[in-house]
Each structure stands twice: as structure tokens, then as C-alpha cells.
Design an enzyme around this catalytic site. Sequence first.
Site: not given
Length: 445
Positions: A167, A348
Site C-alpha cells: 500500500e 488483504e
Amino acid sequence: MTETIHFPSNFTWGVATSAFQIEGAAAADGKGPSIWDTFSHTPGKIIDHSNGDVACDHYHRYREDVALMAGLGVDAYRFSMAWSRVQPAGKGAWNEQGFDFYARLLDALQERGIAPHLTLYHWDLPKGLQDDGGWMARATAHRFADYAHEVARRFGDRLATIATHNEPWCTANLGYGNAQFAPGVADKKQAIQVSHHLLLSHGLAMQAMRATGTRAGLGIVLNQWTADPATDSEADKRLAALEWANSIAWFMDPIFKKRYPELSLQAHGSVAPDVHAGDFDIIAQPLDFLGVNYYRREVMSAEVPPRKPEGGNGFTDMGWEIYPQGLTELLVQLKADYPDLPPVYITENGMAAVDALEGGQVDDQVRIDYVRTHLEALKAAMDRGIDVRGYFLWSLMDNFEWNSGYAKRFGIVWVDYATLERVPKASALWYRDFIARQRRDRRAA
Ligand code: FCB
């Protein structure tokens, strides 16, 4: 219903964590400090005034945690390496005791037949590099490539996949844009420059790892969402397009199209990043996989105050709208915009819930519903031709949720922070049974 979803027989079922959120042992065995050590010890930064000194003490309890995973029957485990554990200052000497820890973890996973999926950078930059300018310094990208090379050289033959970054949107926009995350800078120009250095470091690390000849699949993990206009108004649609460009295309275009999205460059104007000649050739390395973290969508509204999402499926304890169909829409959109999309892992997905331990059990039906509906949405995307290879539930256990500290619980295993005892929640048992059913159906098919 779950009984009716059938994933391909070679689909990977996993759980995910990250180093700073679970390991603890912040200064053990030669580990150097990271920016999250210093940030979490800075008063006012973490909502519950906690830090990562002990966290889940996974550093000492990794065997128990691997046994928990084995009990769930997962195929794979996604975790990250703490850079400052293996290279205390982020440059110079390696720390053998740090590498030994990850070697022991890999041994334990191997004994249980659980495939290791490593992330190199899940936000915990060595403090030594922050002192040299952190991600604002272009040189940090080269230090990251050195680290990636060393890890691939040592462990490349033992890892299923290696992701460079987790991320980078968060590192740039929360670390440098609004100061919610370490290192706590609030400066849009810096955030944008940092995002470029992160992408550059990704490309350099990919090259460095390829040079080792590793057979591990190499890729990057991006957090992604769809950006929906709140209404049909032109203003809302424009905002939604800009949000997609700034958050999704900003990281995808350089990797797949060797450029930044024009819409964003125009909007950024004078804060557009400083890009050197040849940077895009470095960034656009072929990926073996793309990791997608999906939690929610964005609803864009130009009204004042902005319209809020309706939230027909409810909201999580983070206040995030529950929107499973967004996962289908996201993956279909990615494939439309990037026809050469490599195989995808959902690296995720999960939710924070207000859990309670009662009579030795945690009844988190709301989390079961979240995961089940997202798996249905994932399967719907696969049925529309998206090549998805695996799913990693966030998270194996409750852990240090960054600036929320221990106040938000994402685990399918409850952690009692006073005793560090682990108790599988109802969702863990559900996930175990779900995986077992998929296997049974695989065998029967
Ligand atoms: C993601 C992070 C992960 C965790 C979840 C809830 O953005 O990658 O570490 O905090 O959100």
C-alpha cells in the site's frame, strides 16, 4: 450461500499480518528502531496511547501462531519483514540474528506445509534512513533495492512470492499527506514526491531481485477501491474520475503504462512529482502478480457537506462502508483499464468489529458475513474472467492497528493483550470449515 461457491482447486487460502503490527520485540537481538517505533512513542499520535513494543509478541510466539494457522488449514501465510531487524540502520551491516528469526519462521511454516508470501516493506522504515531524509530522499529507493536483493538472495528459494511494497498509497498519503501515519508529515507536495520514490524503489527492487535468479513470484501490493459518484451530477462524476486517477491509476499507470494519469498531473499542477529521465522504464517491470487489498469503496460527492454512502450493508468499526460488490466492480475495472493485468492475489480483506470475549468465545457473526459476501463477490469477478489465484484474510489475529493502536480488532483470532493468549473467534472456525469444504469439494470434483 457458501456451499454454492466453488473456487478452483489450486486456489490459495491464506491469512495475513505485518511485522510491526504483531512482532513486538522492538529492540531484541540487534533490531534497530523504525519510524513506527518513534512515531508510536510520540505523545498524541496513537489513539489509545499504545505502541508496538510488545504487540502480539509474535517474535517469541511464532511457533504457537504457525500452529494456529495449521489448525485453520490455510495454504499460505502473508507476512512482512521488519527491515530494521535485518539491517538495523537500513544501510550498511546486516543483522544475522534478525535473519535467523525469519529463517526459524520459515522452518516452522515449512514443517506445517504453509507457503510463505513475504512483503518487504509494510511501512516500518529504519529510523536511520528517516534521518537521511526518508522517502523524500531518492537515495532511499536504492537502499531499498539493496535490502530487496539481500532478502531474495538469502530466502528467494524458500518464498512463494515476494511483494515489494504494501500500500504505497498509505505510505505517501497518510505518512506524508495528512500525518496520520509515520513519519507524520502533512505536506501534499512531499506526499506526491514520496509516491514517486516509492514506485521507483519498487522498480529498482524488482530488478535487484530478478538479478538473483529467484523463482519466487515478484510483485507489489496496492490498496484499491472503486470511486462511485454519490449522484448522477456531472460534478460528482468528475470527482469520482479524479479519485480513481489519483488513487488507483496513480500507482497502476506508471507500472503498466509508463506514465502518470493526465487527469492527476493537471490537478496536481505545481506539486506534480520530479521525475528523472528513465524512471518509468525502471518502474514498469513485469509483475508475476498484483496484490490487491480491498476493504471498501469511495463515494464521491461535490455537495457541501458531502453526501455520505447509504451503507445498506452497514459499516465496520473503522466506519468503513461494507460494500462487497465493489470488489467485483474493482477487479472488472482493473482488467478493462489494464488488459495485461497479471494474476491477482487478494492480499488483504477483512473487517474491524466490536468483538467481545464471552464464556471463552467470540461470536463475530458480522465478520463471517463480511468475509462470506466478499468471497461471493470475488468469485463473481473470477466468473467474469479475472485471474485470481488466492485470498488472504486480514488478519490472522488482532494486532496493532497503526494510529488506532489496539482499539480496533481485525483478527479472526482474539488476542488478550494482558496475557497474550490467543482465542480463535467464530470467524476463524468458520474460515477453517470453509477451507475444508473447498478441499472436500475439490476432491469430489
Ligand atoms: C491495511 C494495512 C494493514 C491493516 C489493514 C486494516 O491498509 O495494510 O496493515 O492495517 O489496512
